[in-house]
Design a protein around this motif. Structure first.
Motif, PDB file in Angstrom:
ATOM      1  N   ARG A   1       0.808  -1.219   0.000  1.00 20.57           N
ATOM      2  CA  ARG A   1       0.000   0.000   0.000  1.00 20.57           C
ATOM      3  C   ARG A   1       0.841   1.269   0.000  1.00 20.57           C
ATOM      4  NH1 ARG A   1      -5.112  -0.151   3.957  1.00 20.57           N
ATOM      5  NH2 ARG A   1      -5.446   1.755   2.731  1.00 20.57           N
ATOM      6  N   TRP A   2       1.962   1.243   0.677  1.00 15.90           N
ATOM      7  CA  TRP A   2       2.728   2.486   0.821  1.00 15.90           C
ATOM      8  C   TRP A   2       4.208   2.310   0.472  1.00 15.90           C
ATOM      9  CZ3 TRP A   2      -0.477   0.930   5.104  1.00 15.90           C
ATOM     10  CH2 TRP A   2      -1.716   1.556   5.123  1.00 15.90           C
ATOM     11  N   GLY A   3       4.581   1.180  -0.158  1.00 18.89           N
ATOM     12  CA  GLY A   3       5.965   0.834  -0.460  1.00 18.89           C
ATOM     13  C   GLY A   3       6.498   1.541  -1.697  1.00 18.89           C
ATOM     14  N   PRO A   4       7.459   0.894  -2.368  1.00 18.51           N
ATOM     15  CA  PRO A   4       7.643  -0.580  -2.391  1.00 18.51           C
ATOM     16  C   PRO A   4       8.538  -1.149  -1.289  1.00 18.51           C
ATOM     17  CG  PRO A   4       9.050   0.451  -4.014  1.00 18.51           C
ATOM     18  CD  PRO A   4       8.238   1.553  -3.402  1.00 18.51           C
ATOM     19  N   THR A   5       9.210  -0.320  -0.504  1.00 14.18           N
ATOM     20  CA  THR A   5      10.079  -0.840   0.560  1.00 14.18           C
ATOM     21  C   THR A   5       9.584  -0.341   1.901  1.00 14.18           C
ATOM     22  OG1 THR A   5      11.613   1.038   0.555  1.00 14.18           O
ATOM     23  CG2 THR A   5      12.020  -0.730  -1.062  1.00 14.18           C
ATOM     24  N   LEU A   6      10.061  -0.976   2.959  1.00 13.80           N
ATOM     25  CA  LEU A   6       9.684  -0.508   4.296  1.00 13.80           C
ATOM     26  C   LEU A   6      10.210   0.895   4.558  1.00 13.80           C
ATOM     27  CD1 LEU A   6      10.050  -3.576   6.710  1.00 13.80           C
ATOM     28  CD2 LEU A   6       7.972  -2.373   6.020  1.00 13.80           C
ATOM     29  N   ALA A   7      11.356   1.224   3.977  1.00 18.78           N
ATOM     30  CA  ALA A   7      11.876   2.593   4.125  1.00 18.78           C
ATOM     31  C   ALA A   7      10.887   3.588   3.516  1.00 18.78           C
ATOM     32  CB  ALA A   7      13.246   2.706   3.455  1.00 18.78           C
ATOM     33  N   ASP A   8      10.264   3.235   2.366  1.00 16.04           N
ATOM     34  CA  ASP A   8       9.244   4.098   1.754  1.00 16.04           C
ATOM     35  C   ASP A   8       8.022   4.216   2.651  1.00 16.04           C
ATOM     36  OD1 ASP A   8      10.754   4.534  -0.594  1.00 16.04           O
ATOM     37  OD2 ASP A   8      10.069   2.609  -1.409  1.00 16.04           O
ATOM     38  N   VAL A   9       7.619   3.114   3.254  1.00 15.77           N
ATOM     39  CA  VAL A   9       6.465   3.128   4.163  1.00 15.77           C
ATOM     40  C   VAL A   9       6.720   4.077   5.326  1.00 15.77           C
ATOM     41  CG1 VAL A   9       5.075   1.745   5.753  1.00 15.77           C
ATOM     42  CG2 VAL A   9       5.763   0.790   3.535  1.00 15.77           C
ATOM     43  N   ILE A  10       7.892   3.988   5.897  1.00 22.44           N
ATOM     44  CA  ILE A  10       8.221   4.842   7.043  1.00 22.44           C
ATOM     45  C   ILE A  10       8.268   6.312   6.628  1.00 22.44           C
ATOM     46  CG2 ILE A  10      10.041   5.371   8.714  1.00 22.44           C
ATOM     47  CD1 ILE A  10      10.727   2.319   8.612  1.00 22.44           C
ATOM     48  N   ALA A  11       8.817   6.609   5.433  1.00 23.32           N
ATOM     49  CA  ALA A  11       8.863   7.990   4.947  1.00 23.32           C
ATOM     50  C   ALA A  11       7.457   8.509   4.664  1.00 23.32           C
ATOM     51  CB  ALA A  11       9.725   8.061   3.683  1.00 23.32           C
ATOM     52  N   TRP A  12       6.590   7.662   4.093  1.00 28.21           N
ATOM     53  CA  TRP A  12       5.215   8.082   3.812  1.00 28.21           C
ATOM     54  C   TRP A  12       4.476   8.412   5.095  1.00 28.21           C
ATOM     55  CZ3 TRP A  12       0.296   6.892   5.109  1.00 28.21           C
ATOM     56  CH2 TRP A  12      -0.731   7.398   4.288  1.00 28.21           C
ATOM     57  N   ARG A  13       4.677   7.593   6.106  1.00 24.28           N
ATOM     58  CA  ARG A  13       3.984   7.824   7.378  1.00 24.28           C
ATOM     59  C   ARG A  13       4.401   9.164   7.991  1.00 24.28           C
ATOM     60  NH1 ARG A  13       3.392   9.725  11.693  1.00 24.28           N
ATOM     61  NH2 ARG A  13       2.609   8.710  13.578  1.00 24.28           N
ATOM     62  N   GLU A  14       5.696   9.486   7.877  1.00 26.48           N
ATOM     63  CA  GLU A  14       6.176  10.752   8.440  1.00 26.48           C
ATOM     64  C   GLU A  14       5.529  11.945   7.714  1.00 26.48           C
ATOM     65  OE1 GLU A  14      10.405  13.051   9.382  1.00 26.48           O
ATOM     66  OE2 GLU A  14      10.372  11.133   8.308  1.00 26.48           O
ATOM     67  N   GLN A  15       5.470  11.890   6.366  1.00 21.22           N
ATOM     68  CA  GLN A  15       4.862  12.979   5.607  1.00 21.22           C
ATOM     69  C   GLN A  15       3.358  13.055   5.857  1.00 21.22           C
ATOM     70  OE1 GLN A  15       6.421  15.349   3.717  1.00 21.22           O
ATOM     71  NE2 GLN A  15       4.381  16.273   3.688  1.00 21.22           N
ATOM     72  N   ALA A  16       2.713  11.913   6.003  1.00 26.73           N
ATOM     73  CA  ALA A  16       1.277  11.881   6.274  1.00 26.73           C
ATOM     74  C   ALA A  16       0.942  12.601   7.568  1.00 26.73           C
ATOM     75  CB  ALA A  16       0.789  10.436   6.321  1.00 26.73           C
ATOM     76  N   GLY A  17       1.801  12.510   8.541  1.00 23.35           N
ATOM     77  CA  GLY A  17       1.576  13.228   9.795  1.00 23.35           C
ATOM     78  C   GLY A  17       1.547  14.727   9.588  1.00 23.35           C
ATOM     79  N   TYR A  18       2.478  15.236   8.758  1.00 30.15           N
ATOM     80  CA  TYR A  18       2.480  16.667   8.462  1.00 30.15           C
ATOM     81  C   TYR A  18       1.217  17.072   7.690  1.00 30.15           C
ATOM     82  CZ  TYR A  18       7.443  16.391   9.724  1.00 30.15           C
ATOM     83  OH  TYR A  18       8.614  16.196  10.391  1.00 30.15           O
TER      84      TYR A  18
END
Length: 582
Positions: free
Chosen positions: A319-336
């Motif tokens: 859903r938010w990849g393709p890697t776990l690093a991408d998932v973590i970066a997406w979550r940080e931006q989503a918070g903003y």
């Protein structure tokens, strides 16, 4: 102003050219001579409906052209420019071709255009008042425009239109943000749910690769044990508690080192012993590592836990990849992003207040405009009613209703309550043609002659008020049947008022009354002639201007039906009297 009207093969007219005077032009002739064809020609070049039956018998088609003089800054010229044409030498050519079979063709200054373009242009140049024509003042929009011009309320109109524009702009902004708010709420819910899901799993970068490697070790534990055990047995049998006389590689290497150390003869033996010592150290490290592998096997039940964790991480990367690093970066931006979206309700409230204020100001401007219209309506109706009394319509009256629409609080976006682009008023012109008649909407309340005289009264009041903007002769008025049911002194008054209107506009009147025609600056006679030498030739209708003696004879015919000395004398007196009064 109409400078020239030329007609070919239209009804009984094979060819005719009419060049009306700048002031008042009378068109006369016996009943049935073909005067109606002149009006039909004007309707044709004005974009009106044209039927093939209007074509002269035996001809392939009919043709009509009007040449109008206009100023470069006129509304008509603006329409011409908008249609891709030019105004050359201050003239506009409106042409219509009507084939006996097929569709008609509209032409503007030599270029084909849609028929509606001729209608738009002619609407600024010529107005026909007759029973067969839609009244210029029949629509509510035309009545409102007429009243506003009479009221000279341009400043109030401009103020309202500015307020209306501000209201629409504020409404547009609010609707845009409101729609964005719905989208923002949906996006915020999505972001919030997504963040909660990611936080619940709490991944760290590279965790999925670690777990998959661990799963591989567990799933291949037996094979790994056999391989590691075999390697350890080959290196050091003591690590495997193995029984037998064959030592492992590590004790043998150590034994070789000791053998070399025992040589006390000078040579390379010590160096080789050092090298073997290094090999022994490396083998010991390998044995230690392999021993740890055999001792750190995961419990069999851990495999289900690992597979479950890998599944959760795979769902995140899909859903938010393709890697776990991408998932973590997406979550940080989503918070903003979520923080920014949560602030939108305050902006919506501010825009609601701005729209409410704009609505209030537009209502106030509409009220000012209403008061001016109401006062002008009373004055205009009174003056038109007075004019009707001088046009053989005693007891007739015009009433003008200016009714404001119901009030409402500041409505929701997209709803403007009682307001529209023209204010808050419903305006109706109501005509009472005779005493005791109910007030009826214009166009549905009188005969053709009464309607023509009502329109004449309106145009007279407009001219006296200077409602043509000071541009004299910009409009051509054509009156048909205006003299129906009129005679004697009233006919003289009718002619006088037509001549008065002709001081500011070009007037063309189709009339049977000498008292009306005598006021004209120019007179054209429509007459039918029959060629007695050729029985197959039929009748031909001509249109010719009459002057001097010819005009006297035509006036005499209209007065008495003959050219007797008495009728000729009366005609001269009538022309002299009208000319002097004009």
């Amino acid at each position: 102003m109409l400078e020239e009207l030329e007609i070919r093969s239209l009804g009984p007219i094979h060819h005719a050219v009419l060049r009306p005077a700048p002031g008042m032009t009378a068109i006369t002739g016996e009943t049935g001579a073909g005067k109606s064809m002149l009006l039909n020609a004007l309707r044709m070049i004005s974009g009106g409906t044209a039927a093939a039956r209007m074509v002269s018998p035996g001809e392939d088609g009919a043709w009509a052209q009007g040449i109008f003089a206009v100023s470069e800054d006129s509304d008509a010229a603006a329409i011409v420019h908008g249609a891709g044409g030019d105004v050359e030498d201050g003239e506009i050519f409106l042409t219509r071709t009507l084939p006996a079979k097929g569709r008609s063709r509209a032409v503007l200054n030599g270029r084909s255009v849609p028929r509606a373009v001729l209608g738009d242009i002619s609407g600024e140049l010529v107005t026909i008042h007759g029973q067969a024509d839609q009244l210029r003042m029949a629509s509510a929009g035309r009545q409102r425009e007429f009243l506003d011009r009479y009221a000279h309320d341009d400043a109030l109109l401009d103020a309202y239109r500015s307020a209306w524009k501000r209201l629409n702009e504020a409404d547009s902004r609010l609707r845009g943000v409101t729609e964005q708010e719905s989208d923002a709420m949906r996006k915020a819910d999505y972001l919030r749910e997504s963040i909660e899901r990611i936080d619940r799993v709490a991944p760290h970068a590279g965790e999925d690769d670690e777990l998959k490697a661990m799963r591989d070790r567990i799933e291949n534990a037996a094979e790994i044990a056999r391989g590691v055990g075999g390697a350890l047995a080959a290196l050091d049998t003591s690590q495997m508690d193995a029984e037998g006389d064959v030592p492992g590689a590590l004790p043998l290497v150590e034994q070789a080192v000791q053998s070399l150390r025992s040589i006390h003869v000078h040579g390379e033996y010590g160096e080789i012993a050092d090298r073997l010592t290094a090999v022994s150290t490396e083998l010991s490290d390998v044995v230690f590592t392999l021993g740890g592998m055999l001792g750190g096997e995961e419990e069999p039940q851990d495999l289900d836990t690992i597979n479950g964790r890998i599944h959760e991480l795979d769902e995140l990367t899909r859903r938010w990849g393709p890697t776990l690093a991408d998932v973590i970066a997406w979550r940080e931006q989503a918070g903003y992003d979520l923080e920014d979206l949560d602030a939108s309700p305050e902006r919506v409230e501010r825009l609601r207040e701005e729209r409410a204020q704009a609505y209030k100001e537009a209502l106030a401007a509409a009220d000012d405009l209403h008061e001016a219209r109401k006062a002008a309506a009373s004055e205009l109706a009174g003056r038109v009613t007075d004019e009707l009394g001088s046009l053989a319509m005693s007891g007739a009256a015009l009433d003008i209703e200016v009714e404001p629409r119901g009030r409402s609080a500041a409505p929701d976006p997209g709803d403007f309550g009682p307001l529209d682009a023209n204010g808050v008023d419903d305006i109706r012109f109501l005509f009472t043609p005779f005493p005791g008649s109910p007030k009826l909407p214009m166009g549905k309340s009188a005969s053709g002659g009464e309607l023509s005289r009502l329109m004449l009264a309106l145009e007279l009041v407009a001219a006296d008020r200077g409602m043509n903007g000071g541009e004299d002769f910009a409009m051509t008025f054509v009156f048909d049947e205006v003299d129906a049911g009129v005679g004697g002194k009233t006919a003289v008054e009718l002619g006088r008022r037509l001549a008065r209107l002709a001081r500011h506009a070009q007037v063309i009147v189709v009339t049977h009354l000498a008292q009306v025609a005598s006021w004209a600056n120019a007179q054209f006679v429509v007459s039918k002639t029959v060629d007695t030498k050729d029985d197959d030739a039929g009748a031909d209708t001509t249109v010719a201007e009459v002057r001097d003696g010819a005009r006297v004879r035509e006036i005499a015919r209209m007065l008495a039906g003959s050219e007797s000395e008495a009728s000729l004398t009366h005609a001269r007196e009538l022309l002299a009297s009208s000319g002097a009064s004009r």
